[in-house]
Design a protein around this motif. Structure first.
Motif, short mmCIF file in Angstrom:
data_model
loop_
_atom_site.label_atom_id
_atom_site.label_comp_id
_atom_site.label_asym_id
_atom_site.label_seq_id
_atom_site.Cartn_x
_atom_site.Cartn_y
_atom_site.Cartn_z
N ILE A 26 -31.73 30.76 3.73
CA ILE A 26 -32.03 32.18 3.97
C ILE A 26 -30.75 32.93 4.29
N ALA A 27 -29.92 32.35 5.12
CA ALA A 27 -28.67 33.01 5.53
C ALA A 27 -27.75 33.25 4.34
N GLN A 28 -27.74 32.32 3.39
CA GLN A 28 -26.88 32.46 2.22
C GLN A 28 -27.33 33.61 1.32
N LYS A 29 -28.61 33.90 1.32
CA LYS A 29 -29.15 34.92 0.42
C LYS A 29 -29.07 36.33 1.00
N LEU A 30 -28.88 36.45 2.32
CA LEU A 30 -28.82 37.76 2.96
C LEU A 30 -27.36 38.13 3.23
N GLU A 31 -27.01 39.37 2.99
CA GLU A 31 -25.64 39.82 3.27
C GLU A 31 -25.46 40.11 4.74
N GLY A 32 -24.27 39.78 5.24
CA GLY A 32 -23.92 40.12 6.62
C GLY A 32 -24.53 39.23 7.67
N VAL A 33 -25.05 38.06 7.27
CA VAL A 33 -25.68 37.16 8.24
C VAL A 33 -24.61 36.35 8.99
N ILE A 34 -24.79 36.27 10.29
CA ILE A 34 -24.00 35.33 11.10
C ILE A 34 -24.84 34.07 11.23
N SER A 35 -24.37 32.98 10.65
CA SER A 35 -25.13 31.74 10.68
C SER A 35 -24.59 30.81 11.76
N LEU A 36 -25.45 30.51 12.71
CA LEU A 36 -25.12 29.54 13.76
C LEU A 36 -26.02 28.31 13.60
N GLY A 37 -26.40 28.06 12.35
CA GLY A 37 -27.41 27.05 12.10
C GLY A 37 -26.92 25.69 11.67
N VAL A 38 -25.73 25.61 11.12
CA VAL A 38 -25.25 24.34 10.57
C VAL A 38 -24.26 23.69 11.51
N GLY A 39 -24.44 22.41 11.74
CA GLY A 39 -23.56 21.67 12.64
C GLY A 39 -22.30 21.21 11.96
N GLU A 40 -21.42 22.17 11.68
CA GLU A 40 -20.18 21.84 10.97
C GLU A 40 -19.00 22.47 11.70
N PRO A 41 -17.99 21.68 12.07
CA PRO A 41 -16.83 22.25 12.77
C PRO A 41 -16.18 23.36 11.95
N ASP A 42 -15.72 24.40 12.64
CA ASP A 42 -15.02 25.48 11.94
C ASP A 42 -13.52 25.23 11.90
N PHE A 43 -13.10 24.08 12.40
CA PHE A 43 -11.69 23.71 12.33
C PHE A 43 -11.37 23.06 10.98
N GLN A 44 -10.14 23.22 10.55
CA GLN A 44 -9.69 22.48 9.37
C GLN A 44 -9.43 21.03 9.77
N THR A 45 -9.65 20.13 8.82
CA THR A 45 -9.27 18.73 9.04
C THR A 45 -7.80 18.69 9.42
N PRO A 46 -7.41 17.96 10.46
CA PRO A 46 -6.01 17.91 10.87
C PRO A 46 -5.07 17.64 9.71
N TRP A 47 -3.90 18.29 9.73
CA TRP A 47 -2.97 18.26 8.60
C TRP A 47 -2.54 16.83 8.25
N LYS A 48 -2.29 16.00 9.23
CA LYS A 48 -1.83 14.63 8.95
C LYS A 48 -2.85 13.89 8.09
N ILE A 49 -4.14 14.14 8.32
CA ILE A 49 -5.19 13.51 7.53
C ILE A 49 -5.16 14.04 6.10
N ARG A 50 -5.06 15.36 5.95
CA ARG A 50 -5.02 15.96 4.61
C ARG A 50 -3.76 15.53 3.85
N GLN A 51 -2.65 15.50 4.56
CA GLN A 51 -1.38 15.10 3.93
C GLN A 51 -1.45 13.67 3.41
N THR A 52 -2.04 12.79 4.20
CA THR A 52 -2.18 11.39 3.77
C THR A 52 -3.04 11.31 2.51
N ALA A 53 -4.13 12.07 2.49
CA ALA A 53 -5.00 12.07 1.31
C ALA A 53 -4.24 12.54 0.07
#
Length: 391
Positions: A26-53
């Motif tokens: 529902i949140a994806q289909k409506l404009e301007g929605v603040i979604s606090l529904g998904v349990g996903e960190p808003d941080f980027q994966t630490p750089w050392k992890i991404r660099q290794t990949a």
């Protein structure tokens, strides 16, 4: 013409869609929605992890790994368990690297549950346990925790639900959606109930790094429990690696050897690039995790205080990154509250009954979002409540 009703098994046909995804969609289909529904960190994966990949991709390290996982990663996971919960697991026989914690849960249940087996599931809880038990032919038996007990499972509640058909206890702490944690004394009381039974514990500890008081304590640390506990963990939440799809499980080899066979046939191995990245995470990024936890802790206090000021009584979570405020004072059901809120004020949260019947009268709100979004969401919820009460 094919009769599809005869093609699909009853357990799949009767399975309800995830209550979490409904409000995310529902949140994806409506404009301007603040979604606090998904349990996903808003941080980027630490750089050392991404660099290794990136480096492993550049070197062409894209072939299968061993079924259990890279030997180095298995060794690091073994060290991680010894360091965090003081339990030693043989990296070659008692650990499996999985496609997220979700696969670890699935294959563990399938290895131990068959037709007629009862599985005790502590609720409110993550949405996947009951459907997987049903697909395996088992009988999900919910144990409702209560806010007056800080949403912790008590020994008395457990004892009341055990029968001669009980095979497995699913213990999901730190808890999604409530943020509750089990203390050492609570777990010791649970262990005392189980010690003379043949019941195994599936301990989902995916949020073990995200605690805000005492250090996480695993039921596998209790006397006599290592031999009857499968510990589930992973990198998605603590290392902000949700899309990398990497988890792991550990337990006694007498059980893990059979779980491993299902993993071999169903999966082959977990994503190679993610495995190399995870090695870097365990070796070099534990401080990054601590910084994220500090930020979550600040947001936790902000959101709990915000809901209490709005008149929605809010249990103070001690783990994970969710709050579970009560909306009973509105007289609305959890679903009605969430639907009216998202359409009128464009704030998406998840109804508590998506996590079991005992979640009715509550909503789950993730604070794995920026302070700016959290403050604006609280403001809109306040406007919603004011308009609702003035009707």
């Amino acid at each position: 013409m094919i009769d599809y009703d005869k093609v699909i098994v009853g357990a799949a046909r009767d399975m309800k869609p995830s209550g979490i995804r409904k409000f995310f969609d529902i949140a994806q289909k409506l404009e301007g929605v603040i979604s606090l529904g998904v349990g996903e960190p808003d941080f980027q994966t630490p750089w050392k992890i991404r660099q290794t990949a990136i480096k492993t991709l550049e070197k062409g390290k894209t072939t299968y790994t061993g079924n259990r996982g890279l030997s180095e990663l298995l060794g690091e996971i073994s060290n991680y368990f010894e360091d965090t919960i003081n339990v030693k697991y043989d990296p070659e026989k008692e650990i499996i690297v999985t496609v997220g914690g979700s696969e670890a849960i699935d294959i563990s249940i399938r290895a131990m549950v068959e037709a007629g087996d009862e599985v005790l599931i502590v609720e409110p809880c993550f949405v996947c346990y009951s459907p997987i038990v049903s697909l395996s032919g088992g009988v999900p038996v919910p144990i409702a925790t209560k806010v007056e007990n800080n949403f912790r499972l008590t020994a008395e509640e457990l004892r009341e639900k055990i029968t001669d058909k009980t095979k497995l206890l699913i213990l999901p702490f730190p808890n999604n959606p409530t943020g509750a944690v089990m203390r050492k004394k609570d777990l010791e009381a649970i262990a005392e109930v189980l010690k003379d039974t043949n019941i195994v514990v599936l301990s989902d500890e995916i949020y073990s790094e995200l605690t805000y008081g005492d250090k996480h304590y695993s039921i596998a640390q209790c006397e006599g429990m290592r031999e009857r506990t499968i510990v589930i963990n992973g990198f998605s939440k603590s290392f902000a690696m949700t899309g990398w799809r990497l988890g792991f499980l550990a337990g006694p080899r007498e059980i893990v050897q059979h779980i491993f066979k299902i993993h071999q046939y169903a999966i082959m191995c977990s994503p190679t690039t993610s495995q190399y990245a995870a090695i870097a995470g365990l070796k070099y990024c534990r401080e990054d995790v601590k910084k994220m936890v500090d930020e979550y802790n600040m947001r936790r206090r902000l959101v709990v205080d915000g809901f209490n000021k709005l008149g929605l009584e809010c249990f103070v979570p001690e783990g994970a990154f969710y709050v579970f405020p009560s909306i009973k004072s509105t007289g609305l059901s959890s679903k009605d509250f969430c639907e009216q809120l998202v359409y009128s004020k464009k704030v998406a949260v998840v109804p508590g009954d998506a996590f079991g019947e005992s979640g009715e009268g509550f909503i789950r709100v993730s604070y794995a979002y920026s302070v700016k979004h959290l403050k604006e969401a609280l403001k809109r919820i306040g406007e919603f409540l004011e308009e609702f009460h003035n009707k």
